[in-house]
Design an enzyme around this catalytic site. Structure first.
Site, PDB file in Angstrom:
ATOM      1  CB  CYS A  83      35.449   0.005 -17.020  1.00 22.04           C
ATOM      2  SG  CYS A  83      34.261  -1.212 -17.441  1.00 22.04           S
ATOM      3  NE  ARG A  93      24.542  -5.294  19.065  1.00 25.88           N
ATOM      4  CZ  ARG A  93      25.778  -4.692  19.399  1.00 25.88           C
ATOM      5  NH1 ARG A  93      26.575  -5.420  18.221  1.00 25.88           N
ATOM      6  NH2 ARG A  93      26.283  -3.881  20.132  1.00 25.88           N
ATOM      7  CG  ASP A  95      35.224  -2.522  25.738  1.00 24.35           C
ATOM      8  OD1 ASP A  95      35.529  -2.386  26.894  1.00 24.35           O
ATOM      9  OD2 ASP A  95      35.406  -1.680  24.898  1.00 24.35           O
ATOM     10  CD  GLU A 145      29.308   2.917 -16.141  1.00 25.30           C
ATOM     11  OE1 GLU A 145      28.929   1.952 -15.473  1.00 25.30           O
ATOM     12  OE2 GLU A 145      30.488   3.466 -16.239  1.00 25.30           O
ATOM     13  CG  LEU A 151      33.834  -5.735  17.198  1.00 23.31           C
ATOM     14  CD1 LEU A 151      35.447  -5.957  16.840  1.00 23.31           C
ATOM     15  CD2 LEU A 151      33.950  -3.950  17.385  1.00 23.31           C
ATOM     16  CB  CYS A 208      30.698   0.411 -19.486  1.00 24.14           C
ATOM     17  SG  CYS A 208      30.297  -0.399 -17.947  1.00 24.14           S
TER      18      CYS A 208
HETATM   19  C1  AOF Z   1      32.225   1.304 -14.588  1.00 24.73           C
HETATM   20  N1  AOF Z   1      31.155   1.343 -14.086  1.00 24.73           N
HETATM   21  O1  AOF Z   1      29.710   0.414 -12.353  1.00 24.73           O
HETATM   22  C2  AOF Z   1      32.212   0.056 -12.128  1.00 24.73           C
HETATM   23  C3  AOF Z   1      33.486   0.429 -12.585  1.00 24.73           C
HETATM   24  O2  AOF Z   1      35.530  -6.831 -12.369  1.00 24.73           O
HETATM   25  P1  AOF Z   1      34.461  -5.963 -12.980  1.00 24.73           P
HETATM   26  O3  AOF Z   1      34.429  -6.143 -14.452  1.00 24.73           O
HETATM   27  O4  AOF Z   1      33.485  -5.406 -12.050  1.00 24.73           O
HETATM   28  O5  AOF Z   1      35.369  -4.414 -13.264  1.00 24.73           O
HETATM   29  C4  AOF Z   1      35.960  -3.805 -12.169  1.00 24.73           C
HETATM   30  C5  AOF Z   1      36.709  -2.304 -12.415  1.00 24.73           C
HETATM   31  O6  AOF Z   1      35.989  -1.783 -13.279  1.00 24.73           O
HETATM   32  C6  AOF Z   1      36.941  -1.583 -11.346  1.00 24.73           C
HETATM   33  O7  AOF Z   1      38.265  -1.880 -11.048  1.00 24.73           O
HETATM   34  C7  AOF Z   1      37.051  -0.297 -11.999  1.00 24.73           C
HETATM   35  O8  AOF Z   1      38.165   0.122 -12.742  1.00 24.73           O
HETATM   36  C8  AOF Z   1      35.872  -0.409 -12.809  1.00 24.73           C
HETATM   37  N2  AOF Z   1      34.365  -0.132 -11.971  1.00 24.73           N
HETATM   38  N3  AOF Z   1      33.518   0.996 -13.988  1.00 24.73           N
HETATM   39  O9  AOF Z   1      32.378   1.737 -15.819  1.00 24.73           O
HETATM   40  C9  AOF Z   1      31.083   0.419 -12.857  1.00 24.73           C
HETATM   41  N4  AOF Z   1      31.911  -0.439 -10.832  1.00 24.73           N
HETATM   42 ZN    ZN Z   2      32.111  -0.636 -16.500  1.00 28.03          ZN
END
Ligand code: AOF
Ligand code: ZN
Length: 382
Positions: free
Chosen positions: A78, A211, A204, A55, A208, A88
């Site tokens: 978040c 490639r 084997d 966002e 892992l 955000c």
């Molecule tokens: C969002 N948008 O693109 C993502 C979210 O350590 P940070 O700042 O990257 O925060 C990680 C947390 O934010 C993650 O645990 C999850 O709750 C949220 N991820 N949230 O609004 C995003 N990647």
């Molecule tokens: Zn966020």
């Protein structure tokens, strides 16, 4: 704005989010699109762990006023602090965006509903749960990890038409075709880690790595309870050896552990039984503590058996080649192989069918790929 447009733009968010596959873990895959007058005016996605959120990226790359716009994102924005990037929600509120459409709530307890509540309190209209099943599927690694404190586990079995993964000879048998191999390398680039047992390493000598396609290499996890392992194997000596984690019994030979540590391999000591067989759940708990959200299990028979018998998996992928091995090693007991082959009336097969659901059948070159999902839900592990 019609509901059809809402679906269309959320689908675009899924596409954008997928660009981050392999790079954002342990964070979720998130894409965002900002729409004005039915047109996307800005897009963003979470590119790498520690980097800008989807966002925030979409807001900062917009080159016009966002007043009155709609933000589409597949995950709840978040709102928490004390983390790598600023939250955000305040950025959305101050941008002038008036409506937010999303697919899934963020199960992270620091967010989980609080993000949308703050947006609502600021007068922003919210439409949630759009294509939420697809969103769940997209972020199944993240959701499993946050909800249960265990990584998402997929077992991949390459087998012959008569259900064998190797001949009896202690040497590597090539089973599946080129297209299957490319699929496997794609998966390796998406999962945080691949996991194999000591026999697979000794027989084997697999690399892992990734490639056959472009992508990042996964961590390589070796289960070697009693350290009966060839220390000259590639995974302990090649240029990626720092990506090899060895799990062994707390009671295995101390000088052997030292040998692997000296090579630069990370060694974990885990509870085991009298025969120095590791408790796999403890292995998964350790992996979660080390930020691993997804594991791709590649063999061999003993490892497959233990993960399946202990129901410590989420997904089973069978790659079946149109060849017969006749005498060899089977990935699981007879009753189980009959079930995942063709439907069987075996009573234990019936029980397994209550746990497993066939999700898709697809041709990969001359091979057949069958994907099964475990239906049962997990309890949260402390
Ligand atoms: C969002 N948008 O693109 C993502 C979210 O350590 P940070 O700042 O990257 O925060 C990680 C947390 O934010 C993650 O645990 C999850 O709750 C949220 N991820 N949230 O609004 C995003 N990647
Ligand atoms: Zn966020």
């Amino acid at each position: 704005m019609t509901i059809n447009n809402d679906y269309k733009f959320i689908k675009r968010c899924f596409e954008l989010a997928r660009e981050g596959e392999g790079y954002v873990s342990p964070n979720p895959l998130v894409g965002a699109a900002i729409v004005k007058n039915d047109k996307i005016i800005s897009e963003g996605y979470h590119k790498k762990y520690g980097g800008a959120h989807a966002e925030a990226a979409a807001i900062s790359s917009a080159n016009q006023n966002l007043f009155g716009a709609t933000l589409y994102c597949n995950l709840e924005p978040c709102c928490h602090t004390n983390k790598q990037t600023p939250p955000c929600v305040p950025q959305i509120i101050s941008s002038g965006i008036k409506r937010v459409v999303l697919s899934n709530l963020d199960p992270n307890p620091s967010v989980n509903g609080k993000g949308i509540q703050q947006l609502k309190d600021a007068g922003i209209e919210i439409l949630q749960d759009i294509l939420s099943d697809e969103g769940e599927e997209l972020n199944r690694f993240y959701f499993k990890s946050v909800r249960t404190n265990l990584p998402y586990v997929t077992i991949k079995i390459a087998q012959s038409k008569d259900g064998m993964i190797n001949s009896n000879k202690a040497e590597r048998t090539r089973i599946t075709c080129n297209e299957s191999e490319i699929f496997v390398h794609h998966q390796r680039s998406r999962y945080d880690a691949v996991l194999v047992g000591a026999n697979t390493i000794n027989i084997d000598n697999p690399k892992l790595n990734v490639r056959r396609v472009k992508g990042r290499n996964p961590l390589r996890i070796v289960i070697g309870g009693n350290l009966n392992l060839n220390s000259k194997a590639d995974v302990f000596n090649d240029e990626l050896k720092n990506l090899t984690w060895l799990f062994t019994s707390a009671n295995s030979d101390i000088s052997k552990k030292e040998l692997f540590r000296k090579k630069g391999v990370k060694v974990f000591e885990i509870e085991s039984d009298m025969k120095l067989r590791l408790d796999l759940k403890s292995v998964l708990i350790q992996l979660h503590k080390n930020k691993i959200t997804s594991v791709f299990v590649e063999g061999g028979a003993q490892i497959f058996n233990q993960f399946i018998e202990q129901k410590l998996f989420d997904e089973l992928v069978i790659l079946e080649a149109p060849i017969l091995i006749r005498e060899g090693i089977k990935p699981f007991p007879e009753w189980m192989s009959r079930f995942v082959g063709s439907p069987s009336e075996d009573s234990r097969g019936f029980l397994l069918r209550q746990v497993l659901q066939l999700k898709s059948v697809e041709k990969l070159g001359v091979d057949e790929k069958r994907v099964y999902r475990k239906i049962e839900q997990y309890e949260k592990t402390k």
